[in-house]
Design an enzyme around this catalytic site. Structure first.
Site, short mmCIF file in Angstrom:
data_model
loop_
_atom_site.label_atom_id
_atom_site.label_comp_id
_atom_site.label_asym_id
_atom_site.label_seq_id
_atom_site.Cartn_x
_atom_site.Cartn_y
_atom_site.Cartn_z
N ARG A 55 -11.49 2.25 10.78
CA ARG A 55 -10.55 3.19 10.74
C ARG A 55 -10.55 4.08 9.37
O ARG A 55 -11.47 3.81 8.59
CB ARG A 55 -9.05 2.66 10.95
CG ARG A 55 -8.68 1.57 9.75
CD ARG A 55 -7.93 2.16 8.82
NE ARG A 55 -7.44 1.52 7.57
CZ ARG A 55 -8.23 1.39 6.62
NH1 ARG A 55 -9.27 2.18 6.19
NH2 ARG A 55 -7.80 0.34 5.57
N GLU A 61 -1.28 5.28 1.84
CA GLU A 61 -2.08 4.21 1.19
C GLU A 61 -1.15 3.36 0.37
O GLU A 61 -0.21 3.64 -0.54
CB GLU A 61 -3.05 4.87 0.34
CG GLU A 61 -4.41 4.37 0.28
CD GLU A 61 -5.02 4.65 1.67
OE1 GLU A 61 -4.81 3.62 2.66
OE2 GLU A 61 -5.41 5.63 2.16
N ASP A 64 1.64 -0.34 3.62
CA ASP A 64 1.88 -0.80 4.81
C ASP A 64 2.54 -2.37 4.36
O ASP A 64 3.36 -2.75 4.98
CB ASP A 64 0.58 -1.20 5.60
CG ASP A 64 -0.70 -1.78 4.70
OD1 ASP A 64 -0.62 -1.75 3.44
OD2 ASP A 64 -1.53 -2.12 5.49
N GLY A 166 -13.48 1.17 2.61
CA GLY A 166 -12.35 1.67 2.58
C GLY A 166 -12.04 2.05 4.11
O GLY A 166 -11.13 2.60 4.41
N ASP A 213 -4.89 -2.07 9.19
CA ASP A 213 -6.09 -2.04 9.62
C ASP A 213 -6.31 -2.87 11.06
O ASP A 213 -6.70 -2.14 11.94
CB ASP A 213 -7.12 -2.56 8.67
CG ASP A 213 -7.13 -2.23 7.33
OD1 ASP A 213 -6.08 -0.96 7.20
OD2 ASP A 213 -7.66 -2.66 6.46
N LYS A 257 -11.85 -4.06 -4.96
CA LYS A 257 -10.34 -4.70 -4.57
C LYS A 257 -10.47 -6.00 -4.52
O LYS A 257 -9.59 -6.85 -5.10
CB LYS A 257 -9.69 -4.11 -3.29
CG LYS A 257 -10.46 -4.80 -2.18
CD LYS A 257 -9.84 -4.19 -0.89
CE LYS A 257 -10.74 -4.97 0.22
NZ LYS A 257 -9.77 -5.16 1.60
P1 NG1 Z 1 -9.17 -1.59 3.20
O1 NG1 Z 1 -9.23 -0.23 2.79
O2 NG1 Z 1 -9.76 -1.82 4.61
O3 NG1 Z 1 -9.66 -2.52 1.97
C1 NG1 Z 1 -6.68 -2.33 2.22
C2 NG1 Z 1 -5.73 -3.33 3.25
C3 NG1 Z 1 -4.72 -2.41 4.23
C4 NG1 Z 1 -3.93 -1.32 3.37
C5 NG1 Z 1 -4.81 -0.74 2.26
C6 NG1 Z 1 -4.29 0.40 1.57
C7 NG1 Z 1 -7.23 -5.10 3.87
C8 NG1 Z 1 -7.70 -5.96 4.90
N1 NG1 Z 1 -6.48 -4.04 4.20
O4 NG1 Z 1 -7.66 -1.89 3.30
O5 NG1 Z 1 -3.48 -3.28 4.58
O6 NG1 Z 1 -3.11 -1.87 2.34
O7 NG1 Z 1 -6.14 -1.51 1.73
O8 NG1 Z 1 -3.47 1.15 2.11
O9 NG1 Z 1 -7.25 -5.33 2.67
MG MG Z 2 -10.61 -4.50 4.63
#
Ligand code: NG1
Ligand code: MG
Length: 499
Positions: A55, A61, A64, A166, A213, A257
């Site tokens: 997605r 951002e 959630d 991301g 997600d 992250k």
């Molecule tokens: P991504 O970008 O897929 O790492 C993460 C979190 C989301 C949300 C976004 C920031 C996971 C699985 N998902 O997404 O729930 O908090 O960061 O908006 O870590």
């Molecule tokens: Mg992820």
């Protein structure tokens, strides 16, 4: 809300999933190759396939997990899980998990045990399969369904979602794995059930993420973005202005992250929880109640009461500015305000205790300010889309909201990085109506809103001004460029394919 009762769909043809001619042709080849490889590996063809998309988050951002609505859409890139139930003559049941990209992702054999632990210490791709597998059984257990003797499965995974970018390759594999197991067990769940448990089970990896997600991967609909609400999860169609297109561009920096003790993501979740508690205390909530505050959305009502005369929709921001200080808080200061030790606040979660061990400063003002303003921007984005304005005016307003979101992510939530900043600048200088980091940040992709008719020129400009130097230095290959920068229309959600 129709989506809530709808079940995960079962399709008989690739046409039902992969829309236009070009993607359908590619999909046919891909599934054919997958079937052949599966046969080579296991001596049988797959019983069924499950697919779930990645997605792109358009706006909303890092809110959630604070209980606020977000606005993502699914992209065409997806993860396919081909699966077959093992028979007694195959030997003792096990989970054999292989990836089509074997050079990058080596195969694993796990015991057929729904309640095995996910080994967080070794961070490998097949752990995401295991999350989805466990999720199904944890969900059944929660429903009070009796779980029979473990069954073995042969699995082959094929993914096209860019990794660490991301765009949620993780949710794509977790969701595809979960529904593959569901279908292979002869079960059918509603989309809402899967969205809820897929979020919870992905946390076995260690990141204490929100549910965006998994929700969009499961609930997406072709042609529309979705406003996703939480507690419970619901998804509402958002039909984007027709003259606009979203271009996703990879900063070529993998998001950090990460699942380490210093996990930046979990650090932010901790900061938001502490911000909510300190804000609640400052607004006069009795201390015993403060201790059960979980998210900034829990405190919104108090803020509105506090700032009623000055606030309106901006009340939470007014409350933050009036009660929190801008300098970071130390642990001792927070403990004296909430009258509780931080190690007690987070005692239930090893991931959060790890955060406390390595971080001494907590930026409560900045994080809270980001969360409350971002939550408002999501609703403004939805309102603009639904307004009666002309498309070109709508696009300008949507672009402005996206750019404000980026500035807030960068300055207040501090989840950007030099490469993302450079790429956002390049996008803005080359005709983007708005551009922002998307997903967790600290690397990964930028999403830009551009006029549909200027997409080719825009991509060409990004190539010249961002990617060419990286091609010249040998960091990426020119022929891979279309995997790093592409336009995307909203795609459909997860599905079972009985081909
Ligand atoms: P991504 O970008 O897929 O790492 C993460 C979190 C989301 C949300 C976004 C920031 C996971 C699985 N998902 O997404 O729930 O908090 O960061 O908006 O870590
Ligand atoms: Mg992820």
């Amino acid at each position: 809300m129709a989506d809530a009762e709808e079940h995960v769909p079962v399709f008989k043809s690739l046409k039902d999933v992969y829309g236009n001619k070009e993607t359908l042709w590619e999909a046919q080849l891909r599934y054919q190759k997958l079937k052949t490889r599966f046969f080579e590996l296991y001596g049988h063809i797959p019983e069924l396939y499950a697919r779930a998309p990645g997605r792109v988050n358009l706006i909303g951002e890092h809110i959630d997990y604070e209980g606020y609505s977000v606005l993502p859409m699914a992209i065409i890139h997806d993860t396919i899980v081909a699966i077959r139930r093992q028979e007694p003559e195959d030997g003792p049941p096990s989970l054999r998990v292989v990836n089509t990209d074997a050079a990058k992702f080596s195969g694993f054999v796990f015991p057929a045990d729904p309640f095995q632990e996910v080994d967080r210490a070794s961070h490998h791709w097949a752990n995401y399969f295991l999350c989805g597998y466990k999720g199904v059984f944890e969900h059944l257990l929660a429903k009070g369904v009796e779980i029979g003797a473990p069954v073995g499965y042969d699995i082959l995974v094929d993914g096209t979602v860019p990794i660490g970018a991301g765009v949620s390759s993780s949710a794509a594999i977790v969701c595809a794995s979960a529904i593959a197991i569901m279908a292979a067990q002869g079960l059918s769940f509603t989309k809402q059930e899967v969205a809820e448990f897929a979020c919870v089970c992905e946390r076995h990896i260690g990141t204490q993420a929100g549910g965006m997600d998994q929700a969009i991967s499961i609930m997406a609909k072709r042609g529309v973005a979705k406003l996703i609400d939480f507690n419970p999860i619901r998804a509402t169609d958002v039909a984007l202005p027709r003259k606009g297109a979203f271009v996703i561009a990879n900063s070529l920096t993998v998001s950090t992250k990460a699942v380490t003790a210093a996990s930046k993501y979990n650090y932010r979740v901790v900061e938001c929880r502490l911000a909510a508690m300190v804000l609640a205390a400052a607004l006069g909530m009795p201390l015993p109640e403060v201790r059960s505050v979980q998210t900034l959305s829990d405190v919104e009502g108090l803020c509105v009461g506090f700032a009623a005369t000055r606030g309106g929709a901006a009340a939470p921001v007014v409350a933050v500015e009036a009660t929190l200080h801008e300098e970071p808080y130390g642990a001792a200061e927070i403990e004296s305000i909430i009258q509780q030790r931080l190690t007690d606040v987070f005692a239930a979660s090893p991931s959060f205790l790890e955060v406390l061990e390595v971080n001494r400063k907590f930026h409560l003002f900045k994080r809270a300010r980001h969360v409350y303003t971002e939550a408002q921007r999501v609703l403004q984005f939805r309102d603009v889309v639904e307004s009666a304005d002309r498309d070109d005016l709508k696009l300008l307003q949507l672009g402005a909201l996206m750019s404000q979101s980026h500035v807030s992510c960068s300055r207040m939530f501090e989840c950007s990085c030099p490469e993302l900043e450079e790429l956002v600048k390049v996008c803005n200088a080359n005709g983007a109506l708005g551009a922002r980091l998307t997903g967790a940040g600290w690397g990964g992709c930028v999403v830009s809103l551009v006029e549909e008719r200027s997409v080719p020129g825009f991509i060409e400009a990004l190539k010249k001004n961002f990617y060419q130097s990286r091609i010249d230095s040998g960091r990426i290959r020119e022929e891979d460029l279309r995997t790093y920068v592409f336009a995307s229309k909203p795609s459909g959600g997860a599905a079972i394919l009985n081909l």
